[in-house]
Design a protein around this motif. Sequence first.
Motif, PDB file in Angstrom:
ATOM      1  N   GLU A  17     -14.088 -40.545  24.263  1.00 20.38           N
ATOM      2  CA  GLU A  17     -15.440 -40.484  24.810  1.00 20.38           C
ATOM      3  C   GLU A  17     -15.359 -39.999  26.253  1.00 20.38           C
ATOM      4  N   ILE A  18     -16.182 -39.014  26.586  1.00 25.11           N
ATOM      5  CA  ILE A  18     -16.237 -38.534  27.964  1.00 25.11           C
ATOM      6  C   ILE A  18     -17.086 -39.506  28.779  1.00 25.11           C
ATOM      7  N   LEU A  19     -16.541 -39.977  29.891  1.00 25.07           N
ATOM      8  CA  LEU A  19     -17.287 -40.853  30.780  1.00 25.07           C
ATOM      9  C   LEU A  19     -17.945 -40.051  31.896  1.00 25.07           C
ATOM     10  N   VAL A  20     -17.175 -39.149  32.517  1.00 24.01           N
ATOM     11  CA  VAL A  20     -17.680 -38.287  33.588  1.00 24.01           C
ATOM     12  C   VAL A  20     -16.972 -36.948  33.473  1.00 24.01           C
ATOM     13  N   SER A  21     -17.721 -35.858  33.642  1.00 22.85           N
ATOM     14  CA  SER A  21     -17.133 -34.521  33.644  1.00 22.85           C
ATOM     15  C   SER A  21     -17.821 -33.707  34.731  1.00 22.85           C
ATOM     16  N   GLU A  22     -17.030 -33.166  35.643  1.00 25.56           N
ATOM     17  CA  GLU A  22     -17.581 -32.410  36.763  1.00 25.56           C
ATOM     18  C   GLU A  22     -16.849 -31.075  36.905  1.00 25.56           C
ATOM     19  N   SER A  23     -17.539 -30.088  37.458  1.00 27.61           N
ATOM     20  CA  SER A  23     -16.918 -28.774  37.652  1.00 27.61           C
ATOM     21  C   SER A  23     -16.295 -28.626  39.041  1.00 27.61           C
ATOM     22  N   GLN A  24     -16.498 -29.587  39.913  1.00 30.75           N
ATOM     23  CA  GLN A  24     -15.935 -29.552  41.261  1.00 30.75           C
ATOM     24  C   GLN A  24     -15.303 -30.897  41.602  1.00 30.75           C
ATOM     25  N   GLY A  25     -14.330 -30.863  42.506  1.00 36.15           N
ATOM     26  CA  GLY A  25     -13.768 -32.095  43.042  1.00 36.15           C
ATOM     27  C   GLY A  25     -12.410 -32.478  42.502  1.00 36.15           C
ATOM     28  N   GLY A  26     -11.875 -31.710  41.552  1.00 38.70           N
ATOM     29  CA  GLY A  26     -10.566 -32.036  40.991  1.00 38.70           C
ATOM     30  C   GLY A  26      -9.432 -31.431  41.803  1.00 38.70           C
ATOM     31  N   PRO A  33     -13.994 -27.735  22.726  1.00 32.64           N
ATOM     32  CA  PRO A  33     -14.533 -26.439  22.299  1.00 32.64           C
ATOM     33  C   PRO A  33     -14.118 -25.317  23.246  1.00 32.64           C
ATOM     34  N   PHE A  34     -13.800 -24.166  22.664  1.00 30.81           N
ATOM     35  CA  PHE A  34     -13.501 -22.971  23.444  1.00 30.81           C
ATOM     36  C   PHE A  34     -14.824 -22.364  23.887  1.00 30.81           C
ATOM     37  N   VAL A  35     -14.936 -22.098  25.176  1.00 28.26           N
ATOM     38  CA  VAL A  35     -16.141 -21.486  25.717  1.00 28.26           C
ATOM     39  C   VAL A  35     -15.796 -20.063  26.118  1.00 28.26           C
ATOM     40  N   GLU A  36     -16.451 -19.113  25.472  1.00 26.06           N
ATOM     41  CA  GLU A  36     -16.190 -17.705  25.785  1.00 26.06           C
ATOM     42  C   GLU A  36     -16.741 -17.374  27.158  1.00 26.06           C
ATOM     43  N   SER A  37     -15.970 -16.591  27.891  1.00 24.97           N
ATOM     44  CA  SER A  37     -16.445 -16.132  29.189  1.00 24.97           C
ATOM     45  C   SER A  37     -16.392 -14.613  29.186  1.00 24.97           C
ATOM     46  N   GLY A  38     -17.051 -14.059  30.111  1.00 26.02           N
ATOM     47  CA  GLY A  38     -17.098 -12.604  30.189  1.00 26.02           C
ATOM     48  C   GLY A  38     -18.445 -12.179  30.728  1.00 26.02           C
ATOM     49  N   GLY A  39     -18.563 -10.922  31.034  1.00 30.62           N
ATOM     50  CA  GLY A  39     -19.819 -10.450  31.604  1.00 30.62           C
ATOM     51  C   GLY A  39     -19.999 -10.964  33.019  1.00 30.62           C
ATOM     52  N   MET A  40     -21.229 -11.148  33.393  1.00 35.72           N
ATOM     53  CA  MET A  40     -21.545 -11.632  34.741  1.00 35.72           C
ATOM     54  C   MET A  40     -21.221 -13.116  34.838  1.00 35.72           C
ATOM     55  N   GLU A  41     -20.411 -13.491  35.821  1.00 34.78           N
ATOM     56  CA  GLU A  41     -20.054 -14.887  36.030  1.00 34.78           C
ATOM     57  C   GLU A  41     -20.213 -15.234  37.493  1.00 34.78           C
ATOM     58  N   ILE A  42     -20.373 -16.503  37.725  1.00 33.58           N
ATOM     59  CA  ILE A  42     -20.427 -17.005  39.096  1.00 33.58           C
ATOM     60  C   ILE A  42     -19.041 -16.815  39.701  1.00 33.58           C
ATOM     61  N   GLN A  43     -18.964 -16.222  40.861  1.00 36.62           N
ATOM     62  CA  GLN A  43     -17.681 -16.023  41.528  1.00 36.62           C
ATOM     63  C   GLN A  43     -17.494 -17.128  42.569  1.00 36.62           C
ATOM     64  N   VAL A  44     -16.964 -18.232  42.119  1.00 40.67           N
ATOM     65  CA  VAL A  44     -16.738 -19.379  42.985  1.00 40.67           C
ATOM     66  C   VAL A  44     -15.512 -20.125  42.466  1.00 40.67           C
ATOM     67  N   ILE A  45     -14.724 -20.629  43.377  1.00 42.68           N
ATOM     68  CA  ILE A  45     -13.557 -21.399  42.976  1.00 42.68           C
ATOM     69  C   ILE A  45     -14.033 -22.777  42.537  1.00 42.68           C
ATOM     70  N   SER A  46     -13.581 -23.198  41.363  1.00 45.50           N
ATOM     71  CA  SER A  46     -13.950 -24.525  40.882  1.00 45.50           C
ATOM     72  C   SER A  46     -12.692 -25.304  40.508  1.00 45.50           C
ATOM     73  N   ASN A  47     -12.783 -26.605  40.651  1.00 48.61           N
ATOM     74  CA  ASN A  47     -11.696 -27.512  40.316  1.00 48.61           C
ATOM     75  C   ASN A  47     -12.250 -28.607  39.397  1.00 48.61           C
TER      76      ASN A  47
END
Length: 162
Positions: free
Chosen positions: A37-46, A126-140
């Motif tokens: 079970e996921i308790l917390v999931s974030e795209s920044q701060g790792g 799940p695999f998330v496809e990426s491509g095309g226009m994306e946000i250009q930012v460093i994430s952790n």
Amino acid sequence: MNKLLIGLLALSMSCTTAVSQTDQSSKKSEQMQKKAEILVSESQGGADQPGFSIIKNEQEFQKAVKGGSSNLIVEAGTEPVINYPKFPKDKKVVLYNLGMFRSGDHRISEIKSVSVKNNVLYVEVPFVESGGMEIQVISNPWVLFTVPSDYQFNSVELKYSK
């Protein structure tokens, strides 16, 4: 006499129903024990590098959750209003850092399955496809999730699937 027999039959049926409902709820709780079970999931701060740690108590849990959200902007003198889940006492809690990504919004939103083989915890996401226009930012990105308390492992590996 007939009314007494009907009454006993009805009582017997309601007891049987109650027992079967209890059996079903214990089976459901047993199945929930084997799921992640996921308790917390974030795209920044790792962390910059992928890795994991096992959170052992409420204090470590709160530190991990609040440390991961240190980039919140709040008004001076106020606390951020975020409802974090409670530390589960009947499961292992794993903090997993996905490492550094140079583009996109990376975040784990679902865990399909977990298993342990040769002391490696395999987490299928799940695999998330990426491509095309994306946000250009460093994430952790990072994620806090639970696994059954009897799982023994010394490594964590993500498996991406469609």
